[in-house]
Design a protein around this motif. Structure first.
Motif, PDB file in Angstrom:
ATOM      1  N   ASN A 289      79.298  45.132  19.462  1.00 21.28           N
ATOM      2  CA  ASN A 289      79.442  46.552  19.807  1.00 21.28           C
ATOM      3  C   ASN A 289      78.659  47.446  18.851  1.00 21.28           C
ATOM      4  O   ASN A 289      78.101  48.475  19.249  1.00 21.28           O
ATOM      5  CB  ASN A 289      80.915  46.934  19.799  1.00 21.28           C
ATOM      6  CG  ASN A 289      81.651  46.388  21.018  1.00 21.28           C
ATOM      7  OD1 ASN A 289      81.023  45.932  21.961  1.00 21.28           O
ATOM      8  ND2 ASN A 289      82.983  46.449  20.990  1.00 21.28           N
ATOM      9  N   GLN A 290      78.622  47.067  17.573  1.00 19.65           N
ATOM     10  CA  GLN A 290      77.850  47.857  16.604  1.00 19.65           C
ATOM     11  C   GLN A 290      76.368  47.828  16.932  1.00 19.65           C
ATOM     12  O   GLN A 290      75.667  48.838  16.866  1.00 19.65           O
ATOM     13  CB  GLN A 290      78.100  47.331  15.188  1.00 19.65           C
ATOM     14  CG  GLN A 290      77.381  48.134  14.110  1.00 19.65           C
ATOM     15  CD  GLN A 290      77.896  49.563  14.017  1.00 19.65           C
ATOM     16  OE1 GLN A 290      79.114  49.768  13.982  1.00 19.65           O
ATOM     17  NE2 GLN A 290      76.983  50.532  14.013  1.00 19.65           N
ATOM     18  N   MET A 291      75.874  46.630  17.317  1.00 17.26           N
ATOM     19  CA  MET A 291      74.460  46.506  17.671  1.00 17.26           C
ATOM     20  C   MET A 291      74.130  47.344  18.912  1.00 17.26           C
ATOM     21  O   MET A 291      73.112  48.030  18.966  1.00 17.26           O
ATOM     22  CB  MET A 291      74.111  45.027  17.910  1.00 17.26           C
ATOM     23  CG  MET A 291      74.114  44.175  16.647  1.00 17.26           C
ATOM     24  SD  MET A 291      73.771  42.431  17.000  1.00 17.26           S
ATOM     25  CE  MET A 291      72.137  42.546  17.707  1.00 17.26           C
ATOM     26  N   VAL A 292      75.038  47.257  19.914  1.00 20.11           N
ATOM     27  CA  VAL A 292      74.801  48.030  21.135  1.00 20.11           C
ATOM     28  C   VAL A 292      74.828  49.535  20.826  1.00 20.11           C
ATOM     29  O   VAL A 292      74.019  50.311  21.338  1.00 20.11           O
ATOM     30  CB  VAL A 292      75.855  47.660  22.203  1.00 20.11           C
ATOM     31  CG1 VAL A 292      75.718  48.587  23.419  1.00 20.11           C
ATOM     32  CG2 VAL A 292      75.707  46.207  22.618  1.00 20.11           C
ATOM     33  N   LYS A 293      75.755  49.959  19.951  1.00 21.09           N
ATOM     34  CA  LYS A 293      75.841  51.373  19.573  1.00 21.09           C
ATOM     35  C   LYS A 293      74.548  51.836  18.906  1.00 21.09           C
ATOM     36  O   LYS A 293      74.013  52.912  19.236  1.00 21.09           O
ATOM     37  CB  LYS A 293      77.023  51.576  18.640  1.00 21.09           C
ATOM     38  CG  LYS A 293      77.195  53.004  18.174  1.00 21.09           C
ATOM     39  CD  LYS A 293      78.398  53.127  17.238  1.00 21.09           C
ATOM     40  CE  LYS A 293      78.548  54.571  16.760  1.00 21.09           C
ATOM     41  NZ  LYS A 293      79.703  54.692  15.843  1.00 21.09           N
ATOM     42  N   ASP A 294      74.022  51.008  17.999  1.00 23.13           N
ATOM     43  CA  ASP A 294      72.771  51.376  17.316  1.00 23.13           C
ATOM     44  C   ASP A 294      71.611  51.425  18.296  1.00 23.13           C
ATOM     45  O   ASP A 294      70.743  52.305  18.211  1.00 23.13           O
ATOM     46  CB  ASP A 294      72.484  50.379  16.199  1.00 23.13           C
ATOM     47  CG  ASP A 294      73.516  50.452  15.074  1.00 23.13           C
ATOM     48  OD1 ASP A 294      74.202  51.503  14.983  1.00 23.13           O
ATOM     49  OD2 ASP A 294      73.636  49.484  14.297  1.00 23.13           O
ATOM     50  N   LEU A 295      71.580  50.461  19.239  1.00 18.16           N
ATOM     51  CA  LEU A 295      70.496  50.451  20.227  1.00 18.16           C
ATOM     52  C   LEU A 295      70.534  51.694  21.109  1.00 18.16           C
ATOM     53  O   LEU A 295      69.505  52.298  21.393  1.00 18.16           O
ATOM     54  CB  LEU A 295      70.603  49.186  21.087  1.00 18.16           C
ATOM     55  CG  LEU A 295      70.201  47.858  20.415  1.00 18.16           C
ATOM     56  CD1 LEU A 295      70.525  46.678  21.316  1.00 18.16           C
ATOM     57  CD2 LEU A 295      68.721  47.872  20.062  1.00 18.16           C
ATOM     58  N   LEU A 296      71.723  52.080  21.543  1.00 21.71           N
ATOM     59  CA  LEU A 296      71.838  53.272  22.382  1.00 21.71           C
ATOM     60  C   LEU A 296      71.391  54.523  21.616  1.00 21.71           C
ATOM     61  O   LEU A 296      70.671  55.378  22.146  1.00 21.71           O
ATOM     62  CB  LEU A 296      73.280  53.430  22.858  1.00 21.71           C
ATOM     63  CG  LEU A 296      73.760  52.447  23.934  1.00 21.71           C
ATOM     64  CD1 LEU A 296      75.256  52.618  24.176  1.00 21.71           C
ATOM     65  CD2 LEU A 296      72.985  52.649  25.241  1.00 21.71           C
TER      66      LEU A 296
END
Length: 443
Positions: free
Chosen positions: A13-20
């Protein structure tokens, strides 16, 4: 096959948050509010939707207090948000930091986008700004022929400087065709070149009313104008794209009229000052010419025969005065010499010597008499002093005090016992009487 890249749900979820956040970043979007809630924390939570989709949104307390209104379900709003992921539930959401009602908000967004675009192209750069002419004789006005702005501008121009010529380029200032007409009138005024400066503007109104002056076609027409343009749109608090592109921005149409005109009283004051300067210059010129004329006149007078005769006469008078002064000085010198010889003859005369020595003899006699008197006085004083001293030392004075004086047969005063012998007679003098004694014993 497993490898070292195994992630936890939290890491995912942290990776997806940073990507967004990195890929989309901050965006503007329009939608309808639904499911609005405001818990005690002060944060706002709602859903933003349109006909085909929806997205969860959050607007935290430190941002929503600046909004100025409380959203209602069913309202259309324009928001600025960051696309992010709510990690606890694995749902993506929008974190909103700015919210406006959709109508004005869309126009404001369009305004900001065009402003940024034109600024990047350099249309607002001060180096392209033209200065207003010093002496403006003709003013062009691009505005509505029936608007209050035209009436205000003309009234102020007439009051301040009636000599100014005014050319009106009538145009619509509101509506879909207004921007094109305004740009066309600016081009026509530049082709005709019949005025010194242009005033482009209108009276106040809402953002929608003033939108014609935020159109790109108007901004580029103003930038391309060879004539200096004064932007006079709305009230002092209103700002349009035209204000940023124009050479000069006036807060109101009335202020624009004051900028392009000189106060009649001020012009009269300047004319009076120029008149004074001109008068002073003429006075100086005439004075200088008068001085030159006087110089030539004096030179002409100096070369005139009458002037020569006057010079010779003045010289003759000067010489006569000098001769008179010399004679007076010579006579004074002879008089002084005579008096000196007379005093010298007098000093060698016998009568003078007799008188002189007689006076000297008399002075000496007086000095001698004074000296004798002083000497007698001093001698008398010394006599009295010595008499007193002698009296004090006299044996008789000693006897007067109750003492006696004893002498031997030789009349020597006996001062010690060795001066006498046994059987010798001695004499004792008293204050009254004399005693004769015989020495019977010497101790």
């Amino acid at each position: 096959m497993l490898n070292n890249s195994i992630l936890s749900v939290k890491d995912l979820n942290q990776m997806v948050k940073d990507l967004l956040s990195d890929a989309i970043g901050q965006i503007w979007l329009v939608g309808e509010i639904s499911n609005f809630s405001r818990p005690s924390s002060g944060h706002w939570y709602f859903t933003l939707k349109d006909d085909a989709a929806q997205v969860r949104c959050a607007m935290f307390r430190n941002s929503n207090f600046r909004t100025g209104f409380t959203p209602q379900n069913g309202q259309q709003v324009l928001v600025r948000a960051m696309v992010t992921l709510y990690e606890a539930r694995g749902e993506y959401q929008l974190v909103i930091d700015k919210m406006q009602l959709a109508g004005a908000g869309l126009l404001q967004q369009k305004f900001e986008q065009l402003k940024q675009k034109l600024s990047d192209e350099g249309l607002f750069d001060p180096i392209y700004k033209k200065s207003l002419p010093e002496n403006i004789r003709t003013v062009g006005i691009i505005t509505s022929a029936t608007g209050a702005a035209l009436h205000d501008i003309c009234q102020i121009l007439k009051r301040r400087d009636p000599s100014l010529q005014v050319i009106i380029y009538p145009t619509q200032v509101q509506g879909t065709e207004a921007a094109g007409q305004i740009a066309k009138m600016i081009q026509i005024a530049n082709v005709r070149q019949e005025c010194d400066v242009l005033i482009v503007g209108r009276g106040g109104g809402s953002l929608e009313d003033l939108w014609s002056f935020n159109e790109e076609v108007v901004a580029r027409a103003i930038f391309a104008s060879q004539l200096p343009i004064v932007s006079a749109v709305g009230h002092e608090i209103d700002f349009t794209i035209a204000d940023f592109v124009a050479d000069v921005r006036a807060a109101t149409p009335s202020a624009a009229a004051e900028l392009v005109s000189h106060d009649n009283k001020e012009q009269i004051r300047r004319i009076l000052i120029q008149e004074q300067h001109l008068s002073m210059a003429m006075d100086y010129y005439l004075t200088r010419q008068r001085e030159i004329l006087n110089t030539w006149f004096h030179r002409l007078q100096a070369e005139h025969p009458q002037a020569k005769l006057s010079q010779q006469l003045n010289r003759l008078i000067t010489y006569r005065h000098a001769l008179y002064e010399n004679i007076q000085q010579y006579l004074l010198k002879l008089t002084n010499q005579y008096n000196r010889l007379d005093r010298k003859l007098l000093s060698v005369s016998p009568e003078y010597h007799i008188t002189f020595y007689g006076q000297t003899l008399y002075q000496k006699q007086q000095q001698l008499i004074n000296m004798i008197k002083q000497k007698l006085a001093m001698s008398q004083h010394q006599f009295v002093l010595q008499t007193s001293q002698l009296n004090n030392l006299s044996p008789l004075a000693t006897l007067e005090r109750g003492y006696s004086i004893t002498t031997n047969q030789h009349d020597d005063v006996i001062c010690n016992s060795q001066q006498v012998k046994v059987g010798e007679c001695i004499t004792t003098k008293l204050k009254e009487g004399i005693l004769v004694s015989q020495i019977t014993e010497v101790k």
